[in-house]
Write a protein that holds these residues in place. Structure first.
Motif, PDB file in Angstrom:
ATOM      1  N   ASP A   1     -13.795 -34.480  28.355  1.00  0.00           N
ATOM      2  CA  ASP A   1     -13.079 -35.756  28.343  1.00  0.00           C
ATOM      3  C   ASP A   1     -13.955 -36.873  27.783  1.00  0.00           C
ATOM      4  O   ASP A   1     -13.452 -37.800  27.149  1.00  0.00           O
TER       5      ASP A   1
ATOM      6  N   SER B   1     -12.927 -39.081  24.494  1.00  0.00           N
ATOM      7  CA  SER B   1     -12.851 -40.547  24.568  1.00  0.00           C
ATOM      8  C   SER B   1     -13.729 -41.231  23.533  1.00  0.00           C
ATOM      9  O   SER B   1     -13.513 -42.395  23.204  1.00  0.00           O
TER      10      SER B   1
ATOM     11  N   THR C   1      -3.953 -42.646  23.897  1.00  0.00           N
ATOM     12  CA  THR C   1      -4.582 -42.679  22.584  1.00  0.00           C
ATOM     13  C   THR C   1      -4.193 -41.444  21.766  1.00  0.00           C
ATOM     14  O   THR C   1      -3.917 -40.370  22.315  1.00  0.00           O
TER      15      THR C   1
ATOM     16  N   PHE D   1      -6.561 -38.488  22.398  1.00  0.00           N
ATOM     17  CA  PHE D   1      -6.299 -37.773  23.644  1.00  0.00           C
ATOM     18  C   PHE D   1      -5.093 -36.862  23.477  1.00  0.00           C
ATOM     19  O   PHE D   1      -5.111 -35.707  23.915  1.00  0.00           O
TER      20      PHE D   1
ATOM     21  N   HIS E   1     -11.204 -44.330  27.543  1.00  0.00           N
ATOM     22  CA  HIS E   1     -10.451 -43.998  26.332  1.00  0.00           C
ATOM     23  C   HIS E   1      -9.921 -45.264  25.665  1.00  0.00           C
ATOM     24  O   HIS E   1      -9.908 -45.365  24.439  1.00  0.00           O
TER      25      HIS E   1
END
Length: 318
Positions: A50, A54, A189, A192, A275
């Protein structure tokens, strides 16, 4: 079908890092870059990558050594049964991993559930952490309706039946709503949407980890709250102004409880603040790293360090 889907997801998303055996537990981690070490601890639902998705890891790698762990049961790390994986237990495991890797006095960063793990590590091993950055964390007991949603998945036998039958399918239906709630009021986003793997998150093994961690969230915060005032390292608390998962007042209360801490609220951001504004998160981490570098190591061993000393060091870092 769920077993086959999990195997396929793991084949499509192979481990990108290295494995380390700690207390007979196989932990997956990445260790990249050079410079002052930064340890990144992820939250629930996601895994260590993650921080790559990000853009935070990418930004830090320009100046720092960046270590990212998959917490037990997430990503490619094991989560053996027979142990209660509280935030403290996970913090102890990661602390032992850092010792095995020879990583000394890193800045520890935690997001969401990972913030409780980061706090636990800092509280129990103050001399081994140079600084602390907490993103969208849950620090004080509040009513959490979402805990009720995951409780069934954490119950032995019942949870096992659910996660191998209907839980992955319900998860696929609810995932779009969950993502919007995590990012709201900001938009999810594009990166993501493109890189986050629903299939990895909905493997039966990770559903169990997510469910159990969800039920342990309130006890984790309750167990830590008496120790917040004891923290003697540079601490930066960051939250999104519109966070609907953990209200920003949690961050404001923690700021009041930790002497000399710094609070930043990012306007327009939600729970996934790293993010929505990775640049500001990277800057905040580097700021704490610079602040920590100006403080003597001996200060962490003293019974008290005035907030004025931390504030003056912070001002010099800026």
């Amino acid at each position: 079908m769920n077993r086959a889907a999990a195997r396929r997801a793991e084949c499509e998303h192979p481990p990108q890092g290295t494995f380390l055996n700690v207390d007979s537990i196989r932990l997956h981690y990445t260790d990249r870059g050079v410079g002052q070490p930064i340890v990144l601890i992820h939250g629930n639902v996601v895994s260590g990558d993650d921080y790559d998705t990000s853009g935070v890891a990418e930004g830090l790698l320009e100046t720092n050594r960046v270590i990212i762990f998959d917490r037990p049961g997430f990503g490619h790390s094991e989560r053996p049964r027979g142990r209660v994986w509280t935030a403290t237990q996970q913090a102890e495991l990661l602390h032992k991993a850092l010792k095995q890797l020879g990583i000394e006095r890193p800045v520890v960063v935690g997001h969401s559930w990972g913030a409780i793990v980061a706090l636990s590590l800092a509280v129990r091993h103050q001399a081994d952490a140079a600084g602390l950055v907490l993103l969208s964390g849950y620090y004080f007991w509040t009513l959490r309706p979402d805990v009720l949603l995951v409780t069934a998945g954490a119950i032995p036998v019942v949870g096992d039946i659910l996660r191998y039958t209907i839980s992955p399918w319900l998860g696929r239906l609810l995932m779009p709503l969950q993502k919007r709630a995590m990012f709201s009021p900001a938009s999810v986003t594009k990166r993501f949407q493109r890189e986050y793997s629903d299939a990895m998150a909905l493997r039966p093994s990770q559903i169990r980890a997510t469910s159990v961690d969800g039920t342990l969230m309130i006890p984790g915060a309750l167990g830590l709250r008496r120790h917040y005032a004891d923290l003697r390292m540079p601490v930066l608390i960051l939250a999104g102004s519109g966070d609907k998962v953990v209200w920003k007042r949690n961050a404001e209360r923690l700021h009041a409880a930790i002497p000399g801490s710094t609070l930043r609220i990012i306007e327009g951001a939600g729970h996934m603040v790293h993010h929505s504004d990775p640049g500001q998160v990277v800057e905040a981490i580097q700021w704490i790293a610079g602040t920590a570098a100006k403080l003597p190591v001996a200060a962490l061993h003293e019974s008290a360090v005035s907030s004025r000393a931390v504030s003056e060091a912070s001002a010099q870092a800026v």
